[in-house]
Design a protein around this motif. Structure first.
Motif, mmCIF file in Angstrom:
data_model
loop_
_atom_site.group_PDB
_atom_site.id
_atom_site.type_symbol
_atom_site.label_atom_id
_atom_site.label_comp_id
_atom_site.label_asym_id
_atom_site.label_seq_id
_atom_site.Cartn_x
_atom_site.Cartn_y
_atom_site.Cartn_z
ATOM 1 N N GLY A 1 0.817 -1.217 0.000
ATOM 2 C CA GLY A 1 0.000 0.000 0.000
ATOM 3 C C GLY A 1 0.844 1.258 0.000
ATOM 4 O O GLY A 1 0.511 2.242 -0.673
ATOM 5 N N ASN A 2 1.955 1.234 0.718
ATOM 6 C CA ASN A 2 2.840 2.397 0.751
ATOM 7 C C ASN A 2 3.530 2.605 -0.596
ATOM 8 O O ASN A 2 3.675 3.735 -1.056
ATOM 9 N N VAL A 3 3.944 1.507 -1.226
ATOM 10 C CA VAL A 3 4.576 1.616 -2.546
ATOM 11 C C VAL A 3 3.570 2.192 -3.536
ATOM 12 O O VAL A 3 3.882 3.114 -4.293
ATOM 13 N N ARG A 4 2.347 1.670 -3.521
ATOM 14 C CA ARG A 4 1.301 2.196 -4.400
ATOM 15 C C ARG A 4 1.040 3.670 -4.107
ATOM 16 O O ARG A 4 0.824 4.469 -5.021
ATOM 17 N N VAL B 1 3.158 5.907 -2.932
ATOM 18 C CA VAL B 1 4.256 6.738 -3.435
ATOM 19 C C VAL B 1 4.138 6.881 -4.957
ATOM 20 O O VAL B 1 4.317 7.972 -5.498
ATOM 21 N N VAL B 2 3.801 5.785 -5.641
ATOM 22 C CA VAL B 2 3.598 5.858 -7.093
ATOM 23 C C VAL B 2 2.494 6.875 -7.405
ATOM 24 O O VAL B 2 2.672 7.782 -8.226
ATOM 25 N N ALA B 3 1.361 6.727 -6.741
ATOM 26 C CA ALA B 3 0.220 7.621 -6.997
ATOM 27 C C ALA B 3 0.552 9.065 -6.638
ATOM 28 O O ALA B 3 0.216 9.996 -7.386
ATOM 29 N N GLY B 4 1.211 9.275 -5.520
ATOM 30 C CA GLY B 4 1.576 10.625 -5.095
ATOM 31 C C GLY B 4 2.562 11.283 -6.044
ATOM 32 O O GLY B 4 2.433 12.464 -6.379
ATOM 33 N N ALA B 5 3.545 10.508 -6.496
ATOM 34 C CA ALA B 5 4.531 11.042 -7.435
ATOM 35 C C ALA B 5 3.858 11.467 -8.728
ATOM 36 O O ALA B 5 4.167 12.523 -9.283
ATOM 37 N N GLN B 6 2.917 10.648 -9.199
ATOM 38 C CA GLN B 6 2.215 10.982 -10.436
ATOM 39 C C GLN B 6 1.287 12.172 -10.237
ATOM 40 O O GLN B 6 1.244 13.069 -11.071
ATOM 41 N N ALA B 7 0.562 12.199 -9.127
ATOM 42 C CA ALA B 7 -0.385 13.294 -8.871
ATOM 43 C C ALA B 7 0.324 14.636 -8.712
ATOM 44 O O ALA B 7 -0.177 15.668 -9.162
ATOM 45 N N LEU B 8 1.483 14.621 -8.074
ATOM 46 C CA LEU B 8 2.225 15.863 -7.829
ATOM 47 C C LEU B 8 3.276 16.128 -8.913
ATOM 48 O O LEU B 8 4.002 17.123 -8.837
ATOM 49 N N ASP C 1 16.628 11.538 7.359
ATOM 50 C CA ASP C 1 17.393 12.371 8.297
ATOM 51 C C ASP C 1 16.518 12.934 9.416
ATOM 52 O O ASP C 1 16.967 13.778 10.187
ATOM 53 N N GLY C 2 15.239 12.507 9.448
ATOM 54 C CA GLY C 2 14.333 12.986 10.488
ATOM 55 C C GLY C 2 13.711 14.334 10.191
ATOM 56 O O GLY C 2 13.183 14.987 11.085
ATOM 57 N N LEU C 3 13.768 14.761 8.948
ATOM 58 C CA LEU C 3 13.263 16.080 8.565
ATOM 59 C C LEU C 3 11.953 15.978 7.790
ATOM 60 O O LEU C 3 11.773 16.603 6.744
ATOM 61 N N GLN C 4 11.032 15.211 8.329
ATOM 62 C CA GLN C 4 9.746 14.987 7.683
ATOM 63 C C GLN C 4 8.983 16.292 7.490
ATOM 64 O O GLN C 4 8.394 16.527 6.438
ATOM 65 N N VAL D 1 -0.116 12.914 2.741
ATOM 66 C CA VAL D 1 -0.292 11.499 2.405
ATOM 67 C C VAL D 1 0.982 10.941 1.771
ATOM 68 O O VAL D 1 1.457 9.863 2.147
ATOM 69 N N LEU D 2 1.561 11.663 0.810
ATOM 70 C CA LEU D 2 2.778 11.195 0.157
ATOM 71 C C LEU D 2 3.933 11.071 1.145
ATOM 72 O O LEU D 2 4.620 10.052 1.175
ATOM 73 N N ILE D 3 4.133 12.097 1.950
ATOM 74 C CA ILE D 3 5.223 12.066 2.934
ATOM 75 C C ILE D 3 5.019 10.906 3.902
ATOM 76 O O ILE D 3 5.965 10.199 4.258
ATOM 77 N N GLY D 4 3.771 10.674 4.299
ATOM 78 C CA GLY D 4 3.471 9.548 5.189
ATOM 79 C C GLY D 4 3.786 8.211 4.551
ATOM 80 O O GLY D 4 4.324 7.307 5.205
ATOM 81 N N ASP D 5 3.471 8.069 3.259
ATOM 82 C CA ASP D 5 3.777 6.817 2.557
ATOM 83 C C ASP D 5 5.279 6.597 2.434
ATOM 84 O O ASP D 5 5.769 5.489 2.626
ATOM 85 N N ILE D 6 6.015 7.657 2.117
ATOM 86 C CA ILE D 6 7.475 7.520 2.029
ATOM 87 C C ILE D 6 8.049 7.165 3.402
ATOM 88 O O ILE D 6 8.877 6.266 3.528
#
Length: 131
Positions: free
Chosen positions: A43-46, A48-55, A71-74, A93-98
Motif C-alpha cells: 500500500g505504501n509503494v502504491r 508513493v507511485v500515486a503521489g509522485a504521479q499526482a504531484l 534524516d528525520g526532517l519529515q 499522504v505522500l510524505i506519510g507513505d514515504i
C-alpha cells in the motif's frame, strides 16, 4: 542471493517507474528484480507511485524527499512541497507513505526469473556449442 536497497534507492526506483507511467507496484518489483511482493508495504509503494504521479514529481525529487525523511526532517520535506504550491493534504499522504517505507529492504534475487534478453540468449549459446 539477495540485495539490500535503502529507502532512497527504493523511492528512486518507484519514482522512475511512476515517471514512465507505471501505475502499480508490479513495475517496481520488476525494476528491482524481485520475485516476491512487498507484503505489508504494498500500500505504501502504491501510495508513493500515486503521489509522485499526482504531484508530478521526478525521481530526483522523490530521492531528495526520502533523504530528508531519513534524516528525520519529515516536516521540512512536507513544507518544501507545500511551498511549491501542492495541496497540504496530498503532501501529507505522500510524505506519510514515504516515511512508512522501511529504512532498508532486502530484496531476494532469483535466478529462476531470468531477464528477457538472457532467456533469448540461452538458445544461441546452446546452438553455438553444437556447431
Amino acid at each position: 542471493p539477495q540485495r539490500r536497497l535503502d529507502r532512497v534507492e527504493l523511492v528512486t526506483v518507484i519514482g522512475q517507474q511512476a515517471a514512465a507511467g507505471a501505475g502499480s507496484e508490479q513495475a517496481v518489483l520488476e525494476a528491482i528484480g524481485s520475485p516476491v511482493g512487498f507484503g505489508g508495504q504494498t500500500g505504501n509503494v502504491r501510495g508513493v507511485v500515486a503521489g509522485a504521479q499526482a504531484l508530478n514529481l521526478s525521481p530526483a525529487d522523490l530521492s531528495h524527499l526520502a533523504g530528508l525523511i531519513g534524516d528525520g526532517l519529515q516536516e521540512a520535506a512536507h513544507q518544501e512541497l507545500v511551498n511549491r504550491g501542492h495541496r497540504p493534504k496530498q503532501v501529507r499522504v505522500l510524505i506519510g507513505d514515504i516515511a512508512a517505507l522501511p529504512g532498508a529492504v532486502t530484496v531476494p534475487q532469483s535466478t529462476a526469473w531470468p531477464a528477457p534478453e538472457r532467456a533469448q540468449q540461452t538458445p544461441e549459446v546452446s546452438s553455438d556449442e553444437t556447431n
